[in-house]
Design a protein around this motif. Structure first.
Motif, PDB file in Angstrom:
ATOM      1  N   UNK A 182       0.820  -1.215   0.000  1.00 42.06           N
ATOM      2  CA  UNK A 182       0.000   0.000   0.000  1.00 42.06           C
ATOM      3  C   UNK A 182       0.853   1.264   0.000  1.00 42.06           C
ATOM      4  N   UNK A 183       1.919   1.251   0.774  1.00 43.05           N
ATOM      5  CA  UNK A 183       2.754   2.439   0.889  1.00 43.05           C
ATOM      6  C   UNK A 183       3.471   2.734  -0.422  1.00 43.05           C
ATOM      7  N   UNK A 184       4.021   1.706  -1.074  1.00 47.73           N
ATOM      8  CA  UNK A 184       4.726   1.957  -2.329  1.00 47.73           C
ATOM      9  C   UNK A 184       3.771   2.444  -3.422  1.00 47.73           C
ATOM     10  N   UNK A 185       2.514   2.053  -3.348  1.00 48.46           N
ATOM     11  CA  UNK A 185       1.537   2.488  -4.349  1.00 48.46           C
ATOM     12  C   UNK A 185       1.059   3.909  -4.090  1.00 48.46           C
ATOM     13  N   UNK A 186       0.824   4.266  -2.811  1.00 44.88           N
ATOM     14  CA  UNK A 186       0.183   5.537  -2.487  1.00 44.88           C
ATOM     15  C   UNK A 186       1.142   6.618  -2.012  1.00 44.88           C
ATOM     16  N   UNK A 187       2.293   6.226  -1.452  1.00 47.51           N
ATOM     17  CA  UNK A 187       3.231   7.200  -0.904  1.00 47.51           C
ATOM     18  C   UNK A 187       4.651   6.752  -1.230  1.00 47.51           C
ATOM     19  N   UNK A 188       5.085   6.895  -2.490  1.00 52.98           N
ATOM     20  CA  UNK A 188       6.382   6.341  -2.902  1.00 52.98           C
ATOM     21  C   UNK A 188       7.584   6.969  -2.201  1.00 52.98           C
ATOM     22  N   UNK A 189       7.415   8.138  -1.589  1.00 54.02           N
ATOM     23  CA  UNK A 189       8.514   8.780  -0.879  1.00 54.02           C
ATOM     24  C   UNK A 189       8.629   8.367   0.568  1.00 54.02           C
ATOM     25  N   UNK A 190       7.749   7.495   1.038  1.00 55.60           N
ATOM     26  CA  UNK A 190       7.754   7.051   2.433  1.00 55.60           C
ATOM     27  C   UNK A 190       8.592   5.779   2.568  1.00 55.60           C
ATOM     28  N   UNK A 191       9.413   5.754   3.597  1.00 56.83           N
ATOM     29  CA  UNK A 191      10.215   4.565   3.900  1.00 56.83           C
ATOM     30  C   UNK A 191       9.750   3.977   5.230  1.00 56.83           C
ATOM     31  N   UNK A 192       9.571   2.671   5.260  1.00 62.28           N
ATOM     32  CA  UNK A 192       9.169   1.970   6.472  1.00 62.28           C
ATOM     33  C   UNK A 192      10.354   1.210   7.051  1.00 62.28           C
TER      34      UNK A 192
END
Length: 300
Positions: free
Chosen positions: A117-127
């Protein structure tokens, strides 16, 4: 002459502490390795400390740097909040890193689902996922971690909590074993077949032993492993039994791991798995967004 500290230098410090590598910090910061190395030199002069020193083939932080890491992370978070604007509502505009402390039973479930979900919706976010080696809330307070997921006690007043689900334990066995072909698991099965105990603390006994003792029975624990995923995989090798949370068992079986899941024929305690965060990020749009997504992927 001493260097002045600024936010850019503190960002370099934070990246160096997280990665322990000039090259990896450079990639995270979108800088060249020489520029990051020069920034480390400036940091050393500004902080009057070596920050990172050579140890074998790598670098390790000094005691001063270790003590300062959480304070710098909290300062950077506070500075980011001061820059809040209308772009805060657009996940695709975020350049953020979030650290999530996670119970090992949920790692195979939450990590791939949340990453998708994060890579699809918020590509600048790192987990960044952190092992749950303790349950102390101080890491939430100082910003070292952003979210905490697991089974915990009563929360302090400054920690917010949301229940994710109630966990219950089931027994997993190899699907092609005698127990895997059985219609159900019996108390005799529990007492005659070897068990694998999954315990981060290395414990061989648990609630199942208490329940068996109440009826005058016992089991044999043949091995103790440090995680539920390891226990489930170990159970694939013959007629061994491992107790793991039902959500973990269901996820592994859905993904094609050849396990069979049986209900335990004894009453075992259940536990509430919670999501926790500090009140200072309660209204932060990115934190709210991540919490909402985490809740959804647990229920998916």
């Amino acid at each position: 002459m001493a260097e002045d500290l600024d936010l850019n230098l503190l960002r370099v410090f934070d990246a160096l502490m997280d990665t322990g590598s000039v090259a990896e910090a450079a990639v995270r910061l979108h800088l060249s390795a020489p520029a990051t190395s020069r920034a480390l030199g400036r940091l050393r002069r500004a902080m009057n400390d070596p920050i990172l020193v050579r140890a074998g083939q790598g670098l390790v932080p000094t005691p001063f740097a270790q003590r300062s890491a959480s304070r710098v992370k909290a300062l950077l978070h506070a500075a980011a909040e001061l820059r809040a604007d209308t772009a805060d509502g657009d996940p695709r505009s975020w350049q953020r890193a979030f650290s999530i402390r996670l119970n090992d039973a949920l790692v195979p479930i939450l990590v791939p689902r949340l990453l998708r979900r994060v890579t699809a919706d918020a590509p600048g976010v790192q987990l960044r996922f952190v092992a749950q080696n303790s349950k102390e809330p101080d890491l939430l307070r100082d910003g070292t971690i952003d979210l905490d997921v697991g089974v915990m006690g009563p929360p302090p007043v400054d920690i917010h909590t949301a229940k994710l689900f109630t966990a219950r334990f089931v027994a997993v066995v190899a699907a092609d074993s005698d127990l895997g072909r059985s219609a159900q698991l019996t108390i005799d099965d529990l007492c005659t077949h070897p068990h694998i105990s999954a315990s981060r603390r290395g414990l061989a006994a648990g609630p199942l032993d208490d329940a068996l003792e109440q009826i005058g029975r016992s089991r044999h624990v043949a091995a103790v492993v440090p995680s539920y995923a390891a226990g489930a995989l170990a159970a694939l090798e013959g007629d061994a039994i491992c107790l793991i949370p039902h959500i973990t068992a269901a996820h592994l079986i859905e993904r094609g791991v050849p396990l069979r899941c049986h209900e335990v024929p004894l009453a075992l305690p259940t536990t509430d798995v919670e999501l926790r965060w500090h009140r200072r990020v309660d209204e932060d749009p990115a934190s709210q967004w991540l919490r909402d997504h985490l809740k959804r992927v647990v229920q998916a």
